[in-house]
Design a protein around this motif. Structure first.
Motif: not given
Length: 149
Positions: A33-51
């Protein structure tokens, strides 16, 4: 001693974990549900950089995408959501297994503890409004001993 980032496989390990977590989250009826508004195509890349940055790696997220304020604002203003948080943590633990990062108990525990803290503390301070998040926050750093500073 290596950083948590290095022990988890560096940038490649973070990206594998981010992809695995995102797949688990999207399959979960509550967390997705948190992603029901959509998400960036590079979400995983950005998340990996953040982590990666949070776990002792280079400042790729801060240098390329934003600061802690921008991340916390994205997660703020939605009211409390304990069930969603609990399930997001379960998805993270499953992603650790999916990527083999659960084999070393010490690594698994520190990654779990980091994600649990980030989910239930760092990202939940501003339930009322994203406008309440102060400017200029730095990404918190997490080591083998927990939160630094």
């Amino acid at each position: 001693m290596s950083t948590v980032f290095e022990a988890a496989g560096g940038a490649d390990g973070m990206l594998r974990l981010a992809h695995a977590w995102h797949e688990r989250v999207m399959a979960d009826e509550v967390v997705s549900h948190a992603f029901s508004h959509g998400f960036r195509p590079d979400h995983s890349v950005r998340l990996a950089a953040y982590w990666g940055e949070a776990l002792g790696g280079p400042a790729v997220y801060s240098d390329s995408y934003g600061d802690e304020t921008s991340v916390v604002r994205l997660h703020s203003g939605n009211g409390p959501h304990e069930e969603m948080d609990r399930r997001a943590i379960a998805c993270f633990d499953e992603a650790l297994t999916d990527t083999g990062l659960d084999v070393d108990p010490r690594l698994r525990d520190v990654l779990h503890d980091y994600f649990t803290w980030a989910t239930t503390v760092a990202m939940t301070k501003y339930h009322g409004s994203a406008d309440d998040v102060p400017p200029g926050l730095s990404i918190p750093r997490w080591s083998w001993d927990g939160l630094e500073g």
